[in-house]
Design a protein around this motif. Sequence first.
Motif, PDB file in Angstrom:
ATOM      1  N   ARG A 113       0.832  -1.212   0.000  1.00  0.00           N
ATOM      2  CA  ARG A 113       0.000   0.000   0.000  1.00  0.00           C
ATOM      3  C   ARG A 113       0.865   1.260   0.000  1.00  0.00           C
ATOM      4  O   ARG A 113       0.528   2.243  -0.662  1.00  0.00           O
ATOM      5  CB  ARG A 113      -0.932  -0.009   1.214  1.00  0.00           C
ATOM      6  CG  ARG A 113      -2.002  -1.079   1.160  1.00  0.00           C
ATOM      7  CD  ARG A 113      -2.936  -0.992   2.361  1.00  0.00           C
ATOM      8  NE  ARG A 113      -3.819  -2.133   2.445  1.00  0.00           N
ATOM      9  CZ  ARG A 113      -4.937  -2.287   1.735  1.00  0.00           C
ATOM     10  NH1 ARG A 113      -5.301  -1.326   0.892  1.00  0.00           N
ATOM     11  NH2 ARG A 113      -5.671  -3.364   1.859  1.00  0.00           N
ATOM     12  N   LYS A 115       3.914   1.623  -1.220  1.00  0.00           N
ATOM     13  CA  LYS A 115       4.488   1.784  -2.565  1.00  0.00           C
ATOM     14  C   LYS A 115       3.440   2.277  -3.562  1.00  0.00           C
ATOM     15  O   LYS A 115       3.688   3.191  -4.357  1.00  0.00           O
ATOM     16  CB  LYS A 115       5.077   0.445  -3.011  1.00  0.00           C
ATOM     17  CG  LYS A 115       5.776   0.485  -4.366  1.00  0.00           C
ATOM     18  CD  LYS A 115       4.891  -0.024  -5.482  1.00  0.00           C
ATOM     19  CE  LYS A 115       4.600  -1.505  -5.335  1.00  0.00           C
ATOM     20  NZ  LYS A 115       3.817  -2.028  -6.472  1.00  0.00           N
ATOM     21  N   ASN A 116       2.222   1.678  -3.512  1.00  0.00           N
ATOM     22  CA  ASN A 116       1.160   2.093  -4.430  1.00  0.00           C
ATOM     23  C   ASN A 116       0.738   3.539  -4.181  1.00  0.00           C
ATOM     24  O   ASN A 116       0.441   4.282  -5.126  1.00  0.00           O
ATOM     25  CB  ASN A 116      -0.046   1.173  -4.283  1.00  0.00           C
ATOM     26  CG  ASN A 116       0.212  -0.209  -4.835  1.00  0.00           C
ATOM     27  OD1 ASN A 116       1.314  -0.523  -5.282  1.00  0.00           O
ATOM     28  ND2 ASN A 116      -0.792  -1.066  -4.802  1.00  0.00           N
ATOM     29  N   SER A 126      -1.071   4.234 -11.538  1.00  0.00           N
ATOM     30  CA  SER A 126      -1.594   3.045 -10.875  1.00  0.00           C
ATOM     31  C   SER A 126      -0.508   1.985 -10.831  1.00  0.00           C
ATOM     32  O   SER A 126       0.089   1.658 -11.867  1.00  0.00           O
ATOM     33  CB  SER A 126      -2.810   2.503 -11.630  1.00  0.00           C
ATOM     34  OG  SER A 126      -3.104   1.176 -11.235  1.00  0.00           O
ATOM     35  N   ALA A 127      -0.252   1.455  -9.629  1.00  0.00           N
ATOM     36  CA  ALA A 127       0.688   0.348  -9.478  1.00  0.00           C
ATOM     37  C   ALA A 127      -0.043  -0.986  -9.413  1.00  0.00           C
ATOM     38  O   ALA A 127       0.581  -2.013  -9.170  1.00  0.00           O
ATOM     39  CB  ALA A 127       1.529   0.549  -8.222  1.00  0.00           C
ATOM     40  N   ALA A 128      -1.357  -0.971  -9.620  1.00  0.00           N
ATOM     41  CA  ALA A 128      -2.159  -2.197  -9.575  1.00  0.00           C
ATOM     42  C   ALA A 128      -2.279  -2.775 -10.979  1.00  0.00           C
ATOM     43  O   ALA A 128      -2.696  -2.068 -11.907  1.00  0.00           O
ATOM     44  CB  ALA A 128      -3.548  -1.902  -9.018  1.00  0.00           C
ATOM     45  N   LEU A 299      -6.592  -0.744  -6.225  1.00  0.00           N
ATOM     46  CA  LEU A 299      -5.408   0.119  -6.190  1.00  0.00           C
ATOM     47  C   LEU A 299      -4.589  -0.119  -4.930  1.00  0.00           C
ATOM     48  O   LEU A 299      -3.383   0.165  -4.910  1.00  0.00           O
ATOM     49  CB  LEU A 299      -5.811   1.594  -6.270  1.00  0.00           C
ATOM     50  CG  LEU A 299      -6.244   2.131  -7.629  1.00  0.00           C
ATOM     51  CD1 LEU A 299      -6.579   3.617  -7.523  1.00  0.00           C
ATOM     52  CD2 LEU A 299      -5.165   1.915  -8.683  1.00  0.00           C
ATOM     53  N   LEU A 301      -4.405   1.394  -1.843  1.00  0.00           N
ATOM     54  CA  LEU A 301      -3.746   2.611  -1.367  1.00  0.00           C
ATOM     55  C   LEU A 301      -3.837   2.700   0.155  1.00  0.00           C
ATOM     56  O   LEU A 301      -4.720   2.108   0.781  1.00  0.00           O
ATOM     57  CB  LEU A 301      -4.419   3.838  -1.984  1.00  0.00           C
ATOM     58  CG  LEU A 301      -4.431   3.920  -3.509  1.00  0.00           C
ATOM     59  CD1 LEU A 301      -5.225   5.151  -3.958  1.00  0.00           C
ATOM     60  CD2 LEU A 301      -3.027   3.956  -4.081  1.00  0.00           C
TER      61      LEU A 301
END
Length: 426
Positions: A113, A115-116, A126-128, A299, A301
């Motif tokens: 979370r 990092k995202n 978006s890192a997802a 996501l 977050l």
Amino acid sequence: MDRRVEKDQAELGAPAPAPASFARAFLNALTFARLPIFGCAGFIAFLFLANLWNFAVERDWPKLRIRSASPLAGVAKPKPAPWTLDAFLSGETQKAVSTNLGRMSPVFPISVRAKNQLVFSLFGGSAAPGVMIGRNGQLYEDIYIDEFCARDGGFDPARVAAWSAALREIQEMAQARGKSFVYLISPSKAARYAEDLPTSASCASRATSMPDKLAPYRAALDESHVRYVDGPALIDAEKSKQEIALFPRGGSHWNSVGGALAMREVTRAAPASPVGALDFTSAPAPEALGTDRDLLDLLNLLWPDASYPTAAIGRAGEKGDCARAPRLLALGGSFLHQVLAAATLAPCPPQIDYWFYMRTADNNIELGHYRRPPGDASNGERLAATAEELDENLAGADFVLLEENEAGVATTKQIGHLAEALRRLR
């Protein structure tokens, strides 16, 4: 001690510190200075022991695992490491152990979370996997964007003709067995809210002028006299009339009002609808929940922003005078969730057997089966998803609802499965 120091202290009247007191003060100062080191060492030791514990109990006693208070959304559960000679020699065991030790760590969720959140807050990205951020904060799934941007107006006439003929056969078989039947096309957010696509989308510059993919499919359904509800056209017609967008900012699926509009049309399309003609009320929802924030949850977050408008629906009028609860068999994908929630508000709320196709962690398609008692808008109880169970549900159904999303229209498995099940009925 230096004699000069003794002399200075004697002149100032200060007593010389005892050697033991000086040693204790030195050790106390040294211990205090090393507290951060001791703390870090203790934390690392805790993580090591917690990982060993989780790894030991994962296979046989998973409920004993030390878990994070907020598990990650959309992250597949680690599979137990294979303990065979072949798996060890191929490196499969070592790879699984390494992956599992990392994911089973209690700090893994918060690390992801953090990092995202960094990627989202600093770069607006978006890192997802599979989730894209569009204009005005709209979230999209990349598979729907890719499908929409690939539309070029072309189609296979033979495929469309075979598809509409199969639907016509399903309708005739259902009617011959005394069942109402309606086919539903559900909408794609990428296609219906194309104005907010990410600027990185390959068709972003022409998104609002893409060719109408569904025109030949509508013509084929009309020609075959199939009873259907055109969800994409319904959304297009209702967009400007609704104060709240029919696709929530943080969701991939239509909201409860979009699903209720579709269910209302389904009850109108079915001759002598067993559930009655649906009517409903709507109002702003206090917060985004469930599918209204499914992409936002993905996501993962630290501080997700769910402060966007969405809606809730309610019953309009009284329940009907129903001799018994009708039985509704619904077969399709995830867009049926909101449609079936609206069905619980019909004059005669049905028992719902919901058969749906979902994507698994290894990117395969799996058929699931849930049952909801009359009036229950939740997911209900998960039951076996076998051919025998489907046949039993179909035999007792008063109403059959078949759904495909416009992104995969004429390419999904549900049409073939339903046709085969109807042929098995005697």
